[in-house]
Scaffold this motif. Structure first.
Motif, PDB file in Angstrom:
ATOM      1  N   LEU A  67       0.816  -1.210   0.000  1.00 43.19           N
ATOM      2  CA  LEU A  67       0.000   0.000   0.000  1.00 43.19           C
ATOM      3  C   LEU A  67       0.852   1.263   0.000  1.00 43.19           C
ATOM      4  O   LEU A  67       0.481   2.273  -0.620  1.00 43.19           O
ATOM      5  CB  LEU A  67      -0.931  -0.013   1.214  1.00 43.19           C
ATOM      6  N   GLU A  68       1.993   1.225   0.675  1.00 43.83           N
ATOM      7  CA  GLU A  68       2.898   2.386   0.666  1.00 43.83           C
ATOM      8  C   GLU A  68       3.381   2.681  -0.745  1.00 43.83           C
ATOM      9  O   GLU A  68       3.416   3.840  -1.182  1.00 43.83           O
ATOM     10  CB  GLU A  68       4.086   2.134   1.597  1.00 43.83           C
ATOM     11  N   VAL A  69       3.768   1.643  -1.478  1.00 43.85           N
ATOM     12  CA  VAL A  69       4.234   1.839  -2.864  1.00 43.85           C
ATOM     13  C   VAL A  69       3.072   2.280  -3.751  1.00 43.85           C
ATOM     14  O   VAL A  69       3.227   3.162  -4.609  1.00 43.85           O
ATOM     15  CB  VAL A  69       4.891   0.549  -3.405  1.00 43.85           C
ATOM     16  N   LEU A  70       1.900   1.699  -3.535  1.00 40.53           N
ATOM     17  CA  LEU A  70       0.735   2.096  -4.323  1.00 40.53           C
ATOM     18  C   LEU A  70       0.397   3.568  -4.083  1.00 40.53           C
ATOM     19  O   LEU A  70       0.021   4.294  -5.015  1.00 40.53           O
ATOM     20  CB  LEU A  70      -0.451   1.212  -3.951  1.00 40.53           C
ATOM     21  N   ARG A  71       0.543   4.003  -2.853  1.00 40.01           N
ATOM     22  CA  ARG A  71       0.291   5.419  -2.540  1.00 40.01           C
ATOM     23  C   ARG A  71       1.268   6.326  -3.286  1.00 40.01           C
ATOM     24  O   ARG A  71       0.883   7.379  -3.822  1.00 40.01           O
ATOM     25  CB  ARG A  71       0.408   5.648  -1.028  1.00 40.01           C
ATOM     26  N   ILE A  72       2.533   5.926  -3.330  1.00 42.68           N
ATOM     27  CA  ILE A  72       3.535   6.720  -4.054  1.00 42.68           C
ATOM     28  C   ILE A  72       3.233   6.749  -5.547  1.00 42.68           C
ATOM     29  O   ILE A  72       3.243   7.810  -6.187  1.00 42.68           O
ATOM     30  CB  ILE A  72       4.949   6.143  -3.801  1.00 42.68           C
ATOM     31  N   LEU A  73       2.909   5.588  -6.111  1.00 41.79           N
ATOM     32  CA  LEU A  73       2.634   5.510  -7.551  1.00 41.79           C
ATOM     33  C   LEU A  73       1.355   6.266  -7.928  1.00 41.79           C
ATOM     34  O   LEU A  73       1.242   6.793  -9.034  1.00 41.79           O
ATOM     35  CB  LEU A  73       2.526   4.046  -7.980  1.00 41.79           C
ATOM     36  N   SER A  74       0.399   6.333  -7.004  1.00 38.10           N
ATOM     37  CA  SER A  74      -0.872   6.982  -7.315  1.00 38.10           C
ATOM     38  C   SER A  74      -0.756   8.507  -7.362  1.00 38.10           C
ATOM     39  O   SER A  74      -1.733   9.195  -7.673  1.00 38.10           O
ATOM     40  CB  SER A  74      -1.938   6.582  -6.290  1.00 38.10           C
ATOM     41  N   ARG A  75       0.430   9.044  -7.082  1.00 38.38           N
ATOM     42  CA  ARG A  75       0.655  10.472  -7.278  1.00 38.38           C
ATOM     43  C   ARG A  75       0.736  10.829  -8.763  1.00 38.38           C
ATOM     44  O   ARG A  75       0.627  11.999  -9.129  1.00 38.38           O
ATOM     45  CB  ARG A  75       1.953  10.893  -6.584  1.00 38.38           C
ATOM     46  N   ASP A  76       0.957   9.828  -9.592  1.00 34.66           N
ATOM     47  CA  ASP A  76       1.080  10.021 -11.036  1.00 34.66           C
ATOM     48  C   ASP A  76      -0.277   9.770 -11.699  1.00 34.66           C
ATOM     49  O   ASP A  76      -0.743   8.636 -11.784  1.00 34.66           O
ATOM     50  CB  ASP A  76       2.145   9.061 -11.590  1.00 34.66           C
ATOM     51  N   LYS A  77      -0.918  10.822 -12.176  1.00 37.51           N
ATOM     52  CA  LYS A  77      -2.257  10.700 -12.764  1.00 37.51           C
ATOM     53  C   LYS A  77      -2.276   9.781 -13.979  1.00 37.51           C
ATOM     54  O   LYS A  77      -3.272   9.099 -14.230  1.00 37.51           O
ATOM     55  CB  LYS A  77      -2.774  12.084 -13.170  1.00 37.51           C
ATOM     56  N   LYS A  78      -1.200   9.759 -14.733  1.00 32.33           N
ATOM     57  CA  LYS A  78      -1.194   9.054 -16.019  1.00 32.33           C
ATOM     58  C   LYS A  78      -1.309   7.543 -15.879  1.00 32.33           C
ATOM     59  O   LYS A  78      -1.752   6.865 -16.801  1.00 32.33           O
ATOM     60  CB  LYS A  78       0.073   9.409 -16.798  1.00 32.33           C
ATOM     61  N   ILE A  79      -0.907   7.000 -14.737  1.00 31.85           N
ATOM     62  CA  ILE A  79      -0.926   5.536 -14.601  1.00 31.85           C
ATOM     63  C   ILE A  79      -2.218   5.019 -13.981  1.00 31.85           C
ATOM     64  O   ILE A  79      -2.422   3.815 -13.858  1.00 31.85           O
ATOM     65  CB  ILE A  79       0.262   5.037 -13.761  1.00 31.85           C
ATOM     66  N   LEU A  80      -3.119   5.938 -13.595  1.00 35.00           N
ATOM     67  CA  LEU A  80      -4.293   5.512 -12.836  1.00 35.00           C
ATOM     68  C   LEU A  80      -5.432   4.992 -13.706  1.00 35.00           C
ATOM     69  O   LEU A  80      -6.283   4.245 -13.224  1.00 35.00           O
ATOM     70  CB  LEU A  80      -4.802   6.674 -11.973  1.00 35.00           C
ATOM     71  N   VAL A  81      -5.470   5.370 -14.979  1.00 34.88           N
ATOM     72  CA  VAL A  81      -6.600   4.976 -15.826  1.00 34.88           C
ATOM     73  C   VAL A  81      -6.778   3.463 -15.908  1.00 34.88           C
ATOM     74  O   VAL A  81      -7.869   2.945 -15.666  1.00 34.88           O
ATOM     75  CB  VAL A  81      -6.459   5.593 -17.236  1.00 34.88           C
ATOM     76  N   PRO A  82      -5.723   2.694 -16.210  1.00 36.73           N
ATOM     77  CA  PRO A  82      -5.934   1.238 -16.322  1.00 36.73           C
ATOM     78  C   PRO A  82      -6.094   0.520 -14.987  1.00 36.73           C
ATOM     79  O   PRO A  82      -6.607  -0.595 -14.944  1.00 36.73           O
ATOM     80  CB  PRO A  82      -4.671   0.760 -17.045  1.00 36.73           C
TER      81      PRO A  82
END
Length: 520
Positions: A67-82
C-alpha cells in the motif's frame, strides 16, 4: 530499473521477498512526486501486480509495504486509468474496513493497513475522475461515515479518523450531491461536530458553554490535524446553510458554534498550527446562520464576575503578574459578557492585516464574519466598537496614519482590491451604526468616499439598518477640533477654471445653462 526489479519480484516472489523489495522502493521514492515518462508502462504494471498481491493471504507487514508503494505511484495521474477499476477500488475499501458494517476496530495490528488504504484512496480519488465516479457508485461517503462512527470516541486511532475525514472532504468538494447526502441523509453535521468535540475533549458546563482550561496543554499534532480535517469537511457540508436555514436546525448550529468558540480559545502544538486551526474555524463560522452566533459570547461565571470586580488598586504593587491578568481579562468583558472568542477573532484579523498579502483569501472571511456579527448582535458590535474605534483623542494625524487597528482598517478602505476595501469600509460603517457623520469622524471624508458614493450617502445620512441609540462618545479633543473639519470640502471647477466649493461650482453651471436655454 527500480520498477523493473520490483515488478519481477512482485510477480514471481514470495511474501517476504515482495515485502523487502517494496520497502526498498518506498524508502527510495518516499519524497518522489515527479516521475520519468519513459517508465510509465512499468509503473502501470507494478500497480496491477500490487493489487494481485493484495487479494492474497499475505502478512500485514507485506500489505502495508504494498500500500505504501501504491500510494507513491498513485501520485502520477497518467498511470491511474488502467488500474482504477471497480474491482481494485473494492479491494482498497475492504482493506480500509469500509465494507463491513458490524466489525469493530479491535485489532490494532490492522490499523496501519487501514490508514495506508485510506491514504491510497485519497490520492486515487483526487487524481482520477474515474475513481470519483466510482466513489459515487460504491456509496463511499456513507461507508466513511460508518467508519467514523466506529472510532469517533477513540483517540488512539486518530490517524484513521484523519484520513477518513480527508477523503470525506475530497468527496464533498468534488460532488455537490455528496454534500447534500452528508447533510441530510447521513447526518453529517452532528457526526462531524461530535468528532470535533472528541478532538478537543470538550466538557460541557451548560447547553452551549464548555469548560476552558487556559493553563491546560496544547492539542497534540494528531488531534490538531484531525480537527482541521473535520473543520474542512464541515465547511463543505454547511455551504449555503445561511440560505436554507430552518428553525429546527438552530440547536445543531448553536452546538457547532459553541464547539468553534472552544476551538478559538485553545492552542495547537505550534503557532502555525494554531493559526491554521483558527483559520478553518473562521471559515466554518462564516457558514453558520448569523442568528446562531450569539453563543460566541456568554455571561460571566460567578468566578469570572468576582475576578472582574477585583480592581488593580486592590492588588499590592509587587503583584505585577496578577495586575496584568486583571487588565487582560477586563479587555475581554463587555456588559457582563465574556468576549474572549470575539477578542481572538479581532486579534486574528489584525494579524492577517499585518501579513500584508493574500487579503482576499486570508482577511475577508474574518472581516465578513465580524461585520455580520456586529450587524445582528448588539453586545458584539459595542465591544468591537470599543476595541476598534475607541473615543477619538488623536485629532492631529490623518485617520490612516498610525499603528492602531483603526488606522490599519482605514488604510484598507483605499486598497486596490475592490472586495477588500468594500468589506473593510462596511465593517467600520456597521461599527458606526451606519451613520455617515460617525464614520467620517473616524475615517475622514476621502477614505469613506467610495462607500458613501456606492450607497448614495455622499450628502450624509445613515444606512438602511436600524441600531439602538448610544450615548455621546465625543472626547473634549474631538469637540475642540470638530469645527476645523470644515477645512475638508468637496471641490469643483468654476467656468473660469478656478477651484471653488462643489455647491458653488454646480450653481454657477446651472446659471450658465439657464442663460444658454434662453438664447435663441
Amino acid at each position: 530499473m527500480d520498477e523493473e526489479r520490483a515488478l519481477y519480484i512482485v510477480r514471481a516472489g514470495e511474501a517476504g521477498a515482495i515485502e523487502r523489495v517494496l520497502r526498498d522502493y518506498s524508502d527510495k521514492h518516499r519524497a518522489t512526486f515527479k516521475f520519468e515518462p519513459t517508465d510509465e508502462d512499468k509503473r502501470k504494471k507494478l500497480c496491477e501486480g500490487i493489487f494481485k498481491v493484495l487479494v492474497k493471504d499475505v502478512p500485514t507487514t507485506c500489505q502495508v509495504c504494498c500500500l505504501e508503494v501504491l500510494r507513491i505511484l498513485s501520485r502520477d495521474k497518467k498511470i491511474l486509468v488502467p488500474v482504477t477499476t471497480k474491482e481494485n477500488m473494492q479491494i482498497l475499501l475492504r482493506l480500509a474496513k469500509l465494507n463491513e458494517s458490524d466489525d469493530s476496530l479491535e485489532k490494532a495490528s490492522e490499523f496501519p493497513v487501514i490508514v495506508e488504504s485510506l491514504k491510497c484512496l485519497c490520492n486515487i480519488v483526487f487524481n482520477s475522475q474515474i475513481a470519483q465516479q466510482l466513489s459515487l457508485e460504491l456509496n463511499l461517503a456513507a461507508k466513511l461515515c460508518n467508519l467514523l462512527r466506529k472510532c469517533k470516541d477513540r483517540k488512539f486511532i486518530n490517524d484513521i479518523k484523519c484520513f477518513d475525514l480527508r477523503l470525506l472532504f475530497l468527496l464533498s468538494l468534488l460532488h455537490t450531491d455528496v454534500r447534500s447526502q452528508l447533510r441530510y441523509e447521513l447526518q453529517g453535521l452532528p457526526l462531524l461536530t461530535q468528532i470535533l468535540e472528541s478532538a478537543f475533549s470538550i466538557k460541557w458546563t451548560d447547553e452551549y458553554e464548555s469548560a476552558i482550561d487556559h493553563n491546560g496543554p496544547p492539542l497534540s499534532p494528531q488531534e490538531t490535524d484531525c480537527a482541521i480535517e473535520a473543520l474542512k469537511a464541515l465547511f463543505n457540508v454547511t455551504l449555503d446553510s445561511w440560505k436554507v436555514h430552518k428553525e429546527s436546525d438552530s440547536h445543531q448550529f448553536r452546538v457547532m458554534a459553541a464547539v468553534l468558540r472552544h476551538c478559538l480559545l485553545i492552542a495547537g502544538p505550534s503557532e502555525d498550527k494554531t493559526e491554521e486551526l483558527h483559520s478553518n474555524a473562521v471559515n466554518l463560522l462564516s457558514n453558520v446562520p448569523v442568528s446562531c452566533l450569539d453563543v460566541l459570547i456568554c455571561p460571566l461565571t460567578h468566578e469570572e464576575t468576582a475576578q472582574e470586580a477585583t480592581t488593580l488598586d486592590e492588588l499590592p504593587s509587587e503583584k505585577t503578574a496578577e495586575k496584568e491578568t486583571v487588565l487582560k481579562n477586563s479587555t475581554m468583558v463587555y456588559n457582563g459578557m465574556n468576549m474572549e472568542a470575539i477578542h481572538v477573532l479581532l486579534n486574528f484579523m489584525e494579524r492577517r492585516i499585518d501579513k500584508g498579502s493574500s487579503y482576499r483569501e486570508g482577511l475577508t472571511p474574518v472581516l465578513s464574519l465580524l461585520t455580520e456579527c456586529s450587524r445582528v448582535h448588539r453586545n458584539i458590535r459595542k465591544f468591537l466598537k470599543d476595541q476598534v474605534l475607541p473615543p477619538l483623542r488623536d485629532v492631529t494625524n490623518r485617520p490612516e496614519v498610525g499603528s492602531t487597528v483603526r488606522n490599519k482598517l482605514v488604510r484598507l478602505m483605499t486598497h486596490v482590491d475592490l472586495g477588500v476595501k468594500q468589506i473593510a469600509a462596511e465593517f467600520l460603517f456597521v461599527l458606526c451604526k451606519e451613520r455617515v457623520d460617525s464614520l467620517l469622524k473616524y475615517t475622514g471624508y476621502g477614505n469613506a468616499a467610495g462607500l458613501l458614493a456606492a450607497r448614495g450617502l455622499l450628502a450624509g445620512g445613515r444606512g438602511d439598518n436600524w441600531y439602538s441609540e448610544d450615548e455621546d462618545t465625543d472626547t473634549e479633543e474631538y469637540k475642540n477640533a470638530k469645527p476645523k473639519e470644515e477645512l475638508l470640502k468637496p471641490m469643483g471647477l468654476k467656468p473660469d477654471g478656478t477651484i471653488t466649493p462643489l455647491e458653488e461650482a454646480l450653481s454657477q453651471y446651472s446659471v450658465i445653462e439657464e442663460t444658454s436655454s434662453d438664447t435663441d
